[in-house]
Design a protein around this motif. Sequence first.
Motif, PDB file in Angstrom:
ATOM      1  N   ALA A  15      38.231  64.677  56.043  1.00  0.00           N
ATOM      2  CA  ALA A  15      38.836  66.010  56.141  1.00  0.00           C
ATOM      3  C   ALA A  15      38.847  66.721  54.782  1.00  0.00           C
ATOM      4  CB  ALA A  15      40.262  65.893  56.676  1.00  0.00           C
ATOM      5  N   LYS A  16      38.434  65.985  53.735  1.00  0.00           N
ATOM      6  CA  LYS A  16      38.511  66.540  52.371  1.00  0.00           C
ATOM      7  C   LYS A  16      37.266  67.364  52.043  1.00  0.00           C
ATOM      8  CE  LYS A  16      39.491  66.861  48.009  1.00  0.00           C
ATOM      9  NZ  LYS A  16      40.694  67.466  47.478  1.00  0.00           N
ATOM     10  N   ASN A  17      37.457  68.614  51.635  1.00  0.00           N
ATOM     11  CA  ASN A  17      36.346  69.435  51.167  1.00  0.00           C
ATOM     12  C   ASN A  17      36.174  69.230  49.661  1.00  0.00           C
ATOM     13  OD1 ASN A  17      35.266  71.021  53.382  1.00  0.00           O
ATOM     14  ND2 ASN A  17      37.333  71.886  53.521  1.00  0.00           N
ATOM     15  N   ALA A  18      35.235  68.403  49.278  1.00  0.00           N
ATOM     16  CA  ALA A  18      35.030  68.146  47.844  1.00  0.00           C
ATOM     17  C   ALA A  18      34.275  69.294  47.185  1.00  0.00           C
ATOM     18  CB  ALA A  18      34.285  66.832  47.648  1.00  0.00           C
ATOM     19  N   LEU A  19      33.356  69.926  47.933  1.00  0.00           N
ATOM     20  CA  LEU A  19      32.629  71.097  47.426  1.00  0.00           C
ATOM     21  C   LEU A  19      32.577  72.146  48.530  1.00  0.00           C
ATOM     22  CD1 LEU A  19      29.571  69.459  45.601  1.00  0.00           C
ATOM     23  CD2 LEU A  19      31.592  70.477  44.513  1.00  0.00           C
ATOM     24  N   VAL A  20      32.841  73.397  48.174  1.00  0.00           N
ATOM     25  CA  VAL A  20      32.923  74.487  49.154  1.00  0.00           C
ATOM     26  C   VAL A  20      32.009  75.644  48.738  1.00  0.00           C
ATOM     27  CG1 VAL A  20      34.449  76.144  50.293  1.00  0.00           C
ATOM     28  CG2 VAL A  20      35.322  73.879  49.667  1.00  0.00           C
ATOM     29  N   ASP A  21      31.002  75.905  49.549  1.00  0.00           N
ATOM     30  CA  ASP A  21      30.148  77.078  49.366  1.00  0.00           C
ATOM     31  C   ASP A  21      29.664  77.247  47.924  1.00  0.00           C
ATOM     32  OD1 ASP A  21      28.736  79.258  50.284  1.00  0.00           O
ATOM     33  OD2 ASP A  21      30.404  80.661  50.003  1.00  0.00           O
ATOM     34  N   ILE A  22      29.013  76.216  47.421  1.00  0.00           N
ATOM     35  CA  ILE A  22      28.511  76.246  46.039  1.00  0.00           C
ATOM     36  C   ILE A  22      27.158  76.954  45.986  1.00  0.00           C
ATOM     37  CG2 ILE A  22      27.735  74.850  44.076  1.00  0.00           C
ATOM     38  CD1 ILE A  22      30.729  74.564  44.590  1.00  0.00           C
ATOM     39  N   ASN A  23      27.087  77.972  45.146  1.00  0.00           N
ATOM     40  CA  ASN A  23      25.830  78.666  44.875  1.00  0.00           C
ATOM     41  C   ASN A  23      25.580  78.585  43.379  1.00  0.00           C
ATOM     42  OD1 ASN A  23      25.073  80.058  47.549  1.00  0.00           O
ATOM     43  ND2 ASN A  23      27.258  80.474  47.309  1.00  0.00           N
ATOM     44  N   LEU A  24      24.485  77.951  43.023  1.00  0.00           N
ATOM     45  CA  LEU A  24      24.231  77.721  41.597  1.00  0.00           C
ATOM     46  C   LEU A  24      22.733  77.651  41.352  1.00  0.00           C
ATOM     47  CD1 LEU A  24      25.322  76.859  38.731  1.00  0.00           C
ATOM     48  CD2 LEU A  24      25.204  74.498  39.544  1.00  0.00           C
ATOM     49  N   GLU A  25      22.311  78.295  40.271  1.00  0.00           N
ATOM     50  CA  GLU A  25      20.915  78.189  39.864  1.00  0.00           C
ATOM     51  C   GLU A  25      20.862  77.701  38.430  1.00  0.00           C
ATOM     52  OE1 GLU A  25      18.989  82.009  40.659  1.00  0.00           O
ATOM     53  OE2 GLU A  25      18.458  81.184  42.621  1.00  0.00           O
ATOM     54  N   VAL A  26      19.979  76.777  38.171  1.00  0.00           N
ATOM     55  CA  VAL A  26      19.791  76.267  36.818  1.00  0.00           C
ATOM     56  C   VAL A  26      18.333  76.465  36.444  1.00  0.00           C
ATOM     57  CG1 VAL A  26      20.074  74.276  35.283  1.00  0.00           C
ATOM     58  CG2 VAL A  26      21.571  74.515  37.280  1.00  0.00           C
ATOM     59  N   ALA A  27      18.132  77.155  35.337  1.00  0.00           N
ATOM     60  CA  ALA A  27      16.761  77.447  34.916  1.00  0.00           C
ATOM     61  C   ALA A  27      16.131  76.240  34.240  1.00  0.00           C
ATOM     62  CB  ALA A  27      16.759  78.640  33.956  1.00  0.00           C
ATOM     63  N   ASP A  28      14.816  76.210  34.274  1.00  0.00           N
ATOM     64  CA  ASP A  28      14.073  75.187  33.547  1.00  0.00           C
ATOM     65  C   ASP A  28      14.454  75.270  32.065  1.00  0.00           C
ATOM     66  OD1 ASP A  28      12.282  73.210  33.075  1.00  0.00           O
ATOM     67  OD2 ASP A  28      10.543  74.290  33.843  1.00  0.00           O
ATOM     68  N   SER A  29      14.720  74.124  31.441  1.00  0.00           N
ATOM     69  CA  SER A  29      15.052  74.016  30.008  1.00  0.00           C
ATOM     70  C   SER A  29      16.413  74.578  29.639  1.00  0.00           C
ATOM     71  CB  SER A  29      13.996  74.691  29.144  1.00  0.00           C
ATOM     72  OG  SER A  29      12.735  74.152  29.435  1.00  0.00           O
TER      73      SER A  29
END
Length: 227
Positions: A15-29
């Motif tokens: 029932a635990k939401n450890a991550l909720v609606d994560i939007n993330l971008e990580v660029a090369d380098s």
Amino acid sequence: SMLIQMFHVYKRYGAKNALVDINLEVADSEFLFISGPSGAGKSTLLRLLYMGEAATRGQIIIDGQNLSRIPRRRIPFLRRKFGIIFQDYKLIPTRTAYENIALVAEAVGTRRSLVKKKVSSLLRTVGMADRARALPPSLSGGEQQRIAVARAMAGNPKIIIADEPTGSLDAESAAEIMGLLRHYHRLGATVIVATHDTELIRSMGGRVVLLKGGHLEISTVIPRLSS
Ligand code: ADP
Ligand code: ADP
């Protein structure tokens, strides 16, 4: 270009939401910090990236590969893109410092004749050339983490993931470890460091995303103070 993309990612444990609606971008380098208090979801986010476990919902794309569509037999190849560093080092206690690093160099197919050269060079880079024959339990925490950093680099990964890498270290050892991560970043790698240590982030500077209660709250860039 974007090396890592997360779209509406959720992770539930019961029932635990450890991550909720994560939007993330990580660029090369890029060098990215994931900050936030204990229990915020930092380790969970990192585990999803290196496929330690699967997201409950959402899409994660790494180097053009959608993790939800990757065939099981391809997973080891995707994992090779990562070097992973943990707070508790996770070295093999019955193998020497040299062997801990060599095992990874061999696993990624480094030519036999090159393994010794490669491991020796890594030991020099992390300042541990004179402790090659030492077993991890005989080393200090800072020394063990330097071996763990060398091991992470031994597979020439595109991405280094470090989960509270300085959490068990004194300030001086912590600064050394961060210096090594910065060094590897300058060589072209993408580095992602999860830490609750805001002092450490301030001393390094760079892009920081903040996790709180499983939500990604803000993304800022902190200027580097010292050098
Ligand atoms: P952080 O790394 O920021 O300290 P974690 O990612 O370890 O946070 O944990 C986020 C939340 O998910 C916490 O509430 C934690 O108790 C819970 N959690 C993490 N892993 C598991 C698991 N395997 N089973 C159940 N709950 C978990
Ligand atoms: P910076 O020059 O980025 O401030 P630091 O002085 O914090 O880096 O470096 C900390 C540690 O990182 C050093 O003790 C050294 O072991 C390692 N290091 C940094 N740059 C290099 C390099 N070019 N080659 C090998 N090791 C390095």
